[in-house]
Motif scaffolding. Structure first.
Motif, PDB file in Angstrom:
ATOM      1  N   GLY A 169       9.665 -20.757 -24.290  1.00 49.29           N
ATOM      2  CA  GLY A 169       8.671 -21.233 -25.252  1.00 49.29           C
ATOM      3  C   GLY A 169       9.257 -21.860 -26.499  1.00 49.29           C
ATOM      4  O   GLY A 169       8.527 -22.184 -27.442  1.00 49.29           O
ATOM      5  N   TYR A 170      10.608 -22.060 -26.521  1.00 51.95           N
ATOM      6  CA  TYR A 170      11.242 -22.658 -27.707  1.00 51.95           C
ATOM      7  C   TYR A 170      11.827 -24.020 -27.363  1.00 51.95           C
ATOM      8  O   TYR A 170      12.393 -24.207 -26.286  1.00 51.95           O
ATOM      9  N   ASN A 171      11.706 -24.956 -28.293  1.00 47.28           N
ATOM     10  CA  ASN A 171      12.247 -26.305 -28.076  1.00 47.28           C
ATOM     11  C   ASN A 171      12.893 -26.803 -29.363  1.00 47.28           C
ATOM     12  O   ASN A 171      12.299 -26.718 -30.445  1.00 47.28           O
ATOM     13  N   ASP A 172      14.145 -27.294 -29.253  1.00 44.52           N
ATOM     14  CA  ASP A 172      14.812 -27.912 -30.411  1.00 44.52           C
ATOM     15  C   ASP A 172      15.282 -29.329 -30.127  1.00 44.52           C
ATOM     16  O   ASP A 172      15.927 -29.959 -30.977  1.00 44.52           O
ATOM     17  N   ASN A 173      15.002 -29.836 -28.900  1.00 44.67           N
ATOM     18  CA  ASN A 173      15.290 -31.224 -28.511  1.00 44.67           C
ATOM     19  C   ASN A 173      16.779 -31.523 -28.309  1.00 44.67           C
ATOM     20  O   ASN A 173      17.141 -32.693 -28.181  1.00 44.67           O
ATOM     21  N   TYR A 174      17.659 -30.505 -28.296  1.00 47.07           N
ATOM     22  CA  TYR A 174      19.085 -30.747 -28.051  1.00 47.07           C
ATOM     23  C   TYR A 174      19.550 -29.842 -26.918  1.00 47.07           C
ATOM     24  O   TYR A 174      19.386 -28.618 -26.990  1.00 47.07           O
ATOM     25  N   ILE A 175      20.136 -30.464 -25.892  1.00 47.52           N
ATOM     26  CA  ILE A 175      20.629 -29.691 -24.754  1.00 47.52           C
ATOM     27  C   ILE A 175      21.981 -29.064 -25.086  1.00 47.52           C
ATOM     28  O   ILE A 175      22.237 -27.895 -24.763  1.00 47.52           O
ATOM     29  N   THR A 176      22.878 -29.836 -25.706  1.00 44.28           N
ATOM     30  CA  THR A 176      24.175 -29.310 -26.164  1.00 44.28           C
ATOM     31  C   THR A 176      24.199 -29.384 -27.685  1.00 44.28           C
ATOM     32  O   THR A 176      23.152 -29.327 -28.327  1.00 44.28           O
ATOM     33  N   SER A 177      25.377 -29.499 -28.290  1.00 44.82           N
ATOM     34  CA  SER A 177      25.480 -29.442 -29.754  1.00 44.82           C
ATOM     35  C   SER A 177      24.804 -30.636 -30.411  1.00 44.82           C
ATOM     36  O   SER A 177      24.795 -31.748 -29.882  1.00 44.82           O
ATOM     37  N   ALA A 178      24.229 -30.391 -31.585  1.00 41.49           N
ATOM     38  CA  ALA A 178      23.568 -31.424 -32.378  1.00 41.49           C
ATOM     39  C   ALA A 178      24.491 -31.852 -33.514  1.00 41.49           C
ATOM     40  O   ALA A 178      25.415 -31.121 -33.891  1.00 41.49           O
ATOM     41  N   PRO A 179      24.281 -33.046 -34.096  1.00 44.71           N
ATOM     42  CA  PRO A 179      25.040 -33.420 -35.288  1.00 44.71           C
ATOM     43  C   PRO A 179      24.872 -32.351 -36.371  1.00 44.71           C
ATOM     44  O   PRO A 179      23.776 -31.798 -36.545  1.00 44.71           O
ATOM     45  N   VAL A 180      25.943 -32.052 -37.101  1.00 51.86           N
ATOM     46  CA  VAL A 180      25.869 -30.991 -38.114  1.00 51.86           C
ATOM     47  C   VAL A 180      24.825 -31.361 -39.157  1.00 51.86           C
ATOM     48  O   VAL A 180      24.628 -32.532 -39.490  1.00 51.86           O
ATOM     49  N   GLY A 181      24.098 -30.338 -39.652  1.00 43.55           N
ATOM     50  CA  GLY A 181      23.086 -30.575 -40.676  1.00 43.55           C
ATOM     51  C   GLY A 181      21.772 -31.088 -40.142  1.00 43.55           C
ATOM     52  O   GLY A 181      20.906 -31.483 -40.936  1.00 43.55           O
ATOM     53  N   THR A 182      21.577 -31.082 -38.825  1.00 42.04           N
ATOM     54  CA  THR A 182      20.313 -31.571 -38.259  1.00 42.04           C
ATOM     55  C   THR A 182      19.159 -30.648 -38.618  1.00 42.04           C
ATOM     56  O   THR A 182      18.043 -31.109 -38.893  1.00 42.04           O
ATOM     57  N   PHE A 183      19.406 -29.355 -38.644  1.00 46.88           N
ATOM     58  CA  PHE A 183      18.354 -28.374 -38.877  1.00 46.88           C
ATOM     59  C   PHE A 183      18.435 -27.848 -40.311  1.00 46.88           C
ATOM     60  O   PHE A 183      19.460 -27.986 -40.978  1.00 46.88           O
ATOM     61  N   PRO A 184      17.359 -27.245 -40.811  1.00 46.95           N
ATOM     62  CA  PRO A 184      17.319 -26.823 -42.223  1.00 46.95           C
ATOM     63  C   PRO A 184      18.405 -25.792 -42.535  1.00 46.95           C
ATOM     64  O   PRO A 184      18.788 -24.995 -41.668  1.00 46.95           O
ATOM     65  N   PRO A 185      18.869 -25.755 -43.811  1.00 44.29           N
ATOM     66  CA  PRO A 185      19.855 -24.747 -44.215  1.00 44.29           C
ATOM     67  C   PRO A 185      19.170 -23.411 -44.481  1.00 44.29           C
ATOM     68  O   PRO A 185      17.938 -23.325 -44.581  1.00 44.29           O
ATOM     69  N   ASN A 186      20.003 -22.369 -44.662  1.00 44.21           N
ATOM     70  CA  ASN A 186      19.434 -21.081 -45.067  1.00 44.21           C
ATOM     71  C   ASN A 186      19.234 -21.066 -46.575  1.00 44.21           C
ATOM     72  O   ASN A 186      19.435 -22.083 -47.263  1.00 44.21           O
ATOM     73  N   ASP A 187      18.844 -19.906 -47.115  1.00 39.23           N
ATOM     74  CA  ASP A 187      18.506 -19.837 -48.545  1.00 39.23           C
ATOM     75  C   ASP A 187      19.720 -20.030 -49.448  1.00 39.23           C
ATOM     76  O   ASP A 187      19.571 -20.170 -50.657  1.00 39.23           O
ATOM     77  N   LYS A 188      20.936 -20.051 -48.892  1.00 36.30           N
ATOM     78  CA  LYS A 188      22.144 -20.290 -49.695  1.00 36.30           C
ATOM     79  C   LYS A 188      22.630 -21.732 -49.577  1.00 36.30           C
ATOM     80  O   LYS A 188      23.704 -22.077 -50.077  1.00 36.30           O
ATOM     81  N   GLY A 189      21.879 -22.572 -48.875  1.00 35.90           N
ATOM     82  CA  GLY A 189      22.255 -23.976 -48.732  1.00 35.90           C
ATOM     83  C   GLY A 189      23.295 -24.213 -47.660  1.00 35.90           C
ATOM     84  O   GLY A 189      23.962 -25.261 -47.667  1.00 35.90           O
ATOM     85  N   VAL A 190      23.453 -23.282 -46.707  1.00 38.81           N
ATOM     86  CA  VAL A 190      24.456 -23.396 -45.654  1.00 38.81           C
ATOM     87  C   VAL A 190      23.746 -23.662 -44.329  1.00 38.81           C
ATOM     88  O   VAL A 190      22.755 -22.998 -43.990  1.00 38.81           O
ATOM     89  N   TYR A 191      24.271 -24.624 -43.558  1.00 43.00           N
ATOM     90  CA  TYR A 191      23.646 -25.051 -42.314  1.00 43.00           C
ATOM     91  C   TYR A 191      24.307 -24.390 -41.104  1.00 43.00           C
ATOM     92  O   TYR A 191      25.521 -24.161 -41.079  1.00 43.00           O
ATOM     93  N   ASP A 192      23.483 -24.132 -40.070  1.00 45.21           N
ATOM     94  CA  ASP A 192      23.953 -23.774 -38.725  1.00 45.21           C
ATOM     95  C   ASP A 192      24.757 -22.479 -38.667  1.00 45.21           C
ATOM     96  O   ASP A 192      25.607 -22.321 -37.783  1.00 45.21           O
ATOM     97  N   LEU A 193      24.523 -21.525 -39.596  1.00 42.95           N
ATOM     98  CA  LEU A 193      25.192 -20.235 -39.445  1.00 42.95           C
ATOM     99  C   LEU A 193      24.693 -19.516 -38.198  1.00 42.95           C
ATOM    100  O   LEU A 193      25.397 -18.686 -37.625  1.00 42.95           O
ATOM    101  N   GLY A 194      23.454 -19.804 -37.782  1.00 41.38           N
ATOM    102  CA  GLY A 194      22.970 -19.382 -36.484  1.00 41.38           C
ATOM    103  C   GLY A 194      22.648 -20.625 -35.687  1.00 41.38           C
ATOM    104  O   GLY A 194      21.910 -21.503 -36.150  1.00 41.38           O
ATOM    105  N   GLY A 195      23.205 -20.768 -34.494  1.00 43.86           N
ATOM    106  CA  GLY A 195      22.930 -21.927 -33.669  1.00 43.86           C
ATOM    107  C   GLY A 195      23.983 -23.007 -33.794  1.00 43.86           C
ATOM    108  O   GLY A 195      24.957 -22.917 -34.548  1.00 43.86           O
ATOM    109  N   ASN A 196      23.794 -24.062 -32.985  1.00 45.77           N
ATOM    110  CA  ASN A 196      24.700 -25.204 -32.834  1.00 45.77           C
ATOM    111  C   ASN A 196      25.993 -24.761 -32.157  1.00 45.77           C
ATOM    112  O   ASN A 196      26.106 -24.866 -30.949  1.00 45.77           O
ATOM    113  N   VAL A 197      27.007 -24.259 -32.890  1.00 47.85           N
ATOM    114  CA  VAL A 197      28.180 -23.680 -32.235  1.00 47.85           C
ATOM    115  C   VAL A 197      28.494 -22.342 -32.893  1.00 47.85           C
ATOM    116  O   VAL A 197      28.234 -22.142 -34.081  1.00 47.85           O
TER     117      VAL A 197
END
Length: 686
Positions: free
Chosen positions: A591-619
């Motif tokens: 039931g989840y979709n992010d439109n990327y089968i393998t890794s996405a370009p860095v910074g594609t998804f929103p950052p966390n509350d500290k301004g850091v991207y992809d701490l969960g997910g991507n690689v």
């Protein structure tokens, strides 16, 4: 003959008788030892020894240069026959001397060969070389030696080929090569230097003006000629009663110059201006003339407007008229302008210094001259305030200061965001205590997720994004992240993968060298074999730093998943194993979709509350620590075990869709590269 001894008669005594040789025996002995026989024996022995020496001696030719040298040999018998010395085999000391040469002495060894030659050369004494240079006073330096002097000069120069360097302030340097005969003989070397100046003719009306070149007297009056050094110079012609004339001229060596005729203007008066305070600006006739103290020439018999001014003071305007040739000095006192400075400071109790003078509590209104003032506010336990303030005349300038505590000031000095030379953007994080691991009752929890309390006290920087392929290839040009199931992992903007922990650590050291920071990791034979905990160079984040940056959401709140506490995540929250990857990976988030089968370009998804991207997910990401199953003891600023085989991997990736993998407390380990493991960089702030 000796008389026979008669037997003693009965009753007679036997008595001793003195022995006397017979005259014949004594005569025979004396005949055998006569002087002629002894002398003959000595001569015979000498002849035998000499013949033995002749037949056993070696024929040695001592070949001296020069041939006139007188040679002596010590240490044994040596017999000279013309140019040949007869010498026995062994060691000798040879001495030679010749007029004009240094006495020669050395040990020689005579070998077993019948005929031998020993060549040697005496060193000539230095020669007396007189250097005659045009002009006199030139500096003479013999190349390759400490011999120097001022021409004309005589120097004792070693024999052989020599060179001399000659210099004079007003002439071009010269060199000469010459052969020194030596042997204490006299020689002369002559050299004429080329002038490094040219004759300049300056016709003036009237003539006889004093000439100065670059403010130095030329000791020649116009029209000259004036000897001017090569290059660009300022030339001034001055004559009492006339205004000085000046110009810039360019001179080439030995190329005479005749300047256009100059008509000197009659001088006006000379006005000398002093002011209190000093350093005031002056205009004469509306033209800026300089700062006080100042002497300026003015037109004679003509009223001139003189203005003296300085910031913070009221200007003074004067009208001056001087006769031709008159000199006049004036002293102008300027009146200071004032303005008010209203000071308000928090917290109360701070003290004020103005221009290093203590003014009491930093509160109230202060009347100051309208000039720059250095203002300082201090309070114990707080970082001070320092600034330069310029009050405005007739106005009140307000200064409101809130002093920062020492800790607040320390944080203020640190940049909130830093960017590396390779384009990594790092955010400043101020960590706190965090509980790492997970409860045994938590679904998906693994045995290596031991709960323990970690207190982080050191501020650190963490990169907003994971390291990209383009950034890593600046370090390792041949690196390729490859592909997975025919899906490209090697685009420039995708996170770098297929890197080992050692490659990631060496990349951090390379970044440190690019930015002139002390490397964090110690290297040997292409591997990181240790680290320096005090270094401020780039490194991989520690496991505790990574966990705090990913999970910390308040004083007591810890995130279970990157998005919260429940599955599934909101659509397009991050790059996990979604429905589009169902044919590629084993387990997905239904039931989840992010439109990327393998890794996405860095910074594609929103950052966390500290301004850091992809701490969960991507690689998933390498961290600094060696892998171990931790104990439950509280620790402060842990850097992990000092040794081990594997390193910790934290975070989920585009391949992960299970509860165990998606949780932020999940821990993996490895050492070699994988298609879903990358890295990001960190460093201590101080």
């Amino acid at each position: 003959m000796n008389e026979p001894i008669q037997p003693a008669a009965d009753g007679d005594h036997i008595a001793a008788a003195r022995f006397r040789p017979t005259p014949t025996a004594t005569a025979k002995r004396r005949a055998w030892l006569n002087p002629w026989r002894v002398a003959g024996f000595v001569v015979l022995a000498a002849v035998v020894w000499f013949l033995w020496f002749i037949f056993t001696a070696k024929s040695v030719r001592l070949e001296a240069t020069p041939a006139s040298a007188v040679v002596e040999v010590d240490g044994g018998f040596a017999f000279r026959l013309g140019d040949i010395h007869l010498m026995r085999q062994g060691d000798y000391r040879m001495r030679a001397r010749a007029e004009g040469y240094v006495d020669f002495e050395r040990r020689i060894r005579i070998g077993g060969d019948r005929n031998q030659s020993i060549p040697f050369t005496l060193t000539p004494l230095p020669g007396r070389v007189t250097f005659v240079i045009d002009p006199h006073g030139a500096t003479v330096v013999v190349a390759g030696s400490d011999l120097r002097g001022t021409a004309p000069v005589t120097l004792r120069v070693p024999a052989g080929p020599q060179a001399v360097h000659v210099s004079h302030p007003r002439y071009e340097d010269g060199t000469a090569e010459f052969e020194v005969t030596g042997r204490d003989q006299d020689q002369t070397v002559t050299l004429a230097l080329l002038p490094n100046w040219a004759d300049v003719t300056l016709p003036t009306t009237p003539a006889g003006a004093e000439v100065r070149i670059d403010d130095r007297p030329a000791e020649v009056t116009t029209p000259g000629p004036i000897q001017v050094p090569t290059g660009e110079h300022r030339i001034v012609a001055a004559l009492p009663g006339y205004k000085p004339w000046q110009d810039i001229i360019f001179v080439e060596a030995r190329q005479p110059v005749t300047l256009p005729p100059v008509v000197l203007d009659r001088a006006g008066g000379t006005l000398t201006i002093e002011s209190s305070p000093k350093g005031a600006g002056v205009t004469v006739g509306g033209v800026y003339a300089g700062v006080t103290p100042l002497a300026v020439g003015v037109d004679a018999d003509k009223p001139l407007a003189v203005s003296v001014f300085k910031v913070g003071y009221a200007p003074r305007n004067l009208t001056i008229e001087l006769a031709s040739g008159q000199r006049r000095a004036i002293d102008v006192r300027l009146t200071a302008l004032t303005g008010d400075l209203l000071v308000e400071t928090r917290p109360e109790g701070a003290e004020l210094w103005i221009d290093k003078e203590h003014r009491g509590l930093a509160s109230g209104t202060f009347t100051l001259a309208a000039v720059p003032h250095f203002v300082e506010i201090r309070k114990e336990g707080y970082a001070g305030y320092r600034n330069t303030i310029v009050p405005q005349p007739g106005l009140t300038k307000q200064l409101r200061v809130e002093l920062l505590t020492l800790e607040e000031a320390r944080l203020e000095r640190l940049k909130a965001v830093r960017t590396t030379g390779q384009g990594h953007e790092l955010v400043l994080l101020s960590p706190s205590e965090i509980q790492m691991g997970a409860s045994r009752r938590e679904p998906g929890r693994r045995a290596n997720e031991v709960i323990r309390t970690v207190d982080l006290t050191r501020l650190f920087y963490l990169s907003r994004h994971e390291v990209t392929n383009a950034q890593f290839r600046a370090f390792a040009k041949g690196h390729a992240s490859g592909e997975f199931e025919n899906r490209d992992l090697d685009l420039d903007t995708q996170p770098v993968v297929e890197v080992s922990w050692h490659e990631a650590a060496l990349y951090c050291n390379w970044l440190s060298e690019q930015d002139d920071l002390q490397p964090f990791y110690r290297e040997e034979f292409g591997k990181a074999v240790g680290f320096n905990p005090t270094a401020l160079g780039y490194r991989l984040p520690t496991e505790a730093e990574w966990a705090w940056s990913a999970r910390h959401a308040g004083a007591t709140k810890l995130l279970r998943f990157p998005w919260g506490d429940q599955l599934p995540p909101p659509d397009k929250h991050g790059n996990y194993a979604d429905q589009s990857a169902a044919h590629t990976v084993g387990r997905i988030i239904f039931g989840y979709n992010d439109n990327y089968i393998t890794s996405a370009p860095v910074g594609t998804f929103p950052p966390n509350d500290k301004g850091v991207y992809d701490l969960g997910g991507n690689v998933a990401e390498w961290v600094h620590d060696f892998y171990e199953i931790p104990k439950g003891n509280p620790v402060v600023d842990p850097l992990g075990p000092l040794q081990g085989e594997y390193h910790v991997i934290r975070g989920s990736s585009w391949m992960h869709g299970t509860v165990s993998d998606l949780r932020l407390s999940g821990r993996d380990y490895g050492i070699n590269g994988r298609p879903d493991v990358g890295c990001r960089i960190a460093r201590f702030a101080e």
